[in-house]
Scaffold this active site. Structure first.
Site, PDB file in Angstrom:
ATOM      1  N   SER A   1       0.854  -1.202   0.000  1.00 23.17           N
ATOM      2  CA  SER A   1       0.000   0.000   0.000  1.00 23.17           C
ATOM      3  C   SER A   1       0.881   1.241   0.000  1.00 23.17           C
ATOM      4  CB  SER A   1      -0.879   0.001   1.257  1.00 23.17           C
ATOM      5  OG  SER A   1      -1.460   1.265   1.457  1.00 23.17           O
TER       6      SER A   1
ATOM      7  N   TYR B   1      -2.995  -0.797  10.079  1.00 19.45           N
ATOM      8  CA  TYR B   1      -2.884  -1.016   8.628  1.00 19.45           C
ATOM      9  C   TYR B   1      -1.488  -0.620   8.134  1.00 19.45           C
ATOM     10  CZ  TYR B   1      -4.217  -0.738   3.660  1.00 19.45           C
ATOM     11  OH  TYR B   1      -4.300  -0.922   2.295  1.00 19.45           O
TER      12      TYR B   1
END
Ligand code: NDP
Length: 250
Positions: free
Chosen positions: A141, A154
């Site tokens: 990401s 995350y």
């Protein structure tokens, strides 16, 4: 391009994973998609097999659950499948301010995003070793490079995915296994539905992205095809951003 290759895609029931599955399917591969919810997964497999060739299998599994992963691979072996290309795409983002984040939320995000990537990679290793090589593509990401508030679990998990990709690359290069990570920018998927519905945030993303738009799942799928191709046989341990230029811009 991928005739005769077996591609396992975790998180293949929707979003980026589904687009990756469709792209490999269009190139002749045999596809196995994996996620937790049987009905959605079954429907996705049916729709993906648009030529009705029986080239898409659905495998229900929670990638963060060690026993479930072991069972899923026992099933794969019972089907006589051996994975040539693994795409670790399953992921969740549970938001909470750091000071209020429970250990349960932290653990769940780490289990799925990071430990799931480890568990699946470990399971495919003997298959790839026996075949004389393979490809592992991990979906990291932007948040493995830069950070926004409220998503610390995350961010930590995706930073881990990025470095774990390099660990695989280094340890398994002698077995002709290449491992690379893709960093998608802001992509139009369900995961981002709340962000896209927020008009102010939507405008912020479009303005902040040099390409001036959200990415499409197909943009990420094209990168996965390249990294899985023989043209990328000497590329390993790399991190490829598919982000419309966000990381390059200040
Ligand atoms: P979606 O929410 O649309 O899809 C996530 C997929 O992962 C679903 O198939 C879901 O199925 C599956 N999944 C979630 N948890 C598990 C689990 N424990 N075990 C097995 N499968 C699971 O997300 P996206 O397509 O947007 O994201 C895919 C990946 O890309 C994620 O890793 C995400 O972090 C990453 N990413 C996405 C970006 C974006 O802008 N969309 C940007 C950067 C990275 P089910 O819930 O049924 O299990």
């Amino acid at each position: 391009m991928f005739n005769g290759k077996c591609v396992l895609i975790s998180g293949g029931s929707r979003g980026i994973g589904r687009a990756i599955a469709a792209a490999f399917y269009a190139q002749g591969a045999e596809i196995i998609i994996m996620s937790r919810h049987q009905e959605e997964l079954r429907r996705a497999a049916q729709e993906l097999d648009s030529k009705h060739e029986g080239r898409v299998q659905a495998l229900v599994c929670d990638v963060g659950d060690q026993d479930a992963v072991a069972q899923a691979f026992a099933q794969l072996k019972a089907w006589g499948k051996s994975v040539n290309i693994l795409v670790n795409c399953a992921g969740v983002n549970l938001r909470a301010p750091l000071a209020e984040m429970s250990v349960e939320i932290w653990q769940q995000v780490l289990d799925i995003n990071l430990t799931g990537t480890f568990l699946l990679s470990k399971q495919v290793f003997p298959m790839m070793q026996a075949q004389g090589g393979g490809k592992i593509i991990n979906i990291a990401s932007l948040m493995s490079e830069i950070v926004r508030p409220g998503i610390s679990a995350y961010v930590a998990s995706k930073g881990g995915v990025k470095m774990f990709t390099k660990a695989i690359a280094v340890e398994w290069a002698p077995y002709n296994i290449q491992a690379n990570a893709i960093i998608p920018g802001y992509i139009e998927t369900e995961l981002n539905a709340p962000l896209m519905a927020d008009e102010k945030f939507n405008q912020f993303i479009v303005k902040r992205t040099p390409a001036g738009r959200w990415g499409k799942p197909e943009d990420v799928a094209a990168a996965a095809l390249f990294l899985a191709s023989s043209g990328a046989d000497f590329i390993t341990g790399q991190v490829l951003a598919v982000d419309g230029g966000i990381l390059a811009a200040l």
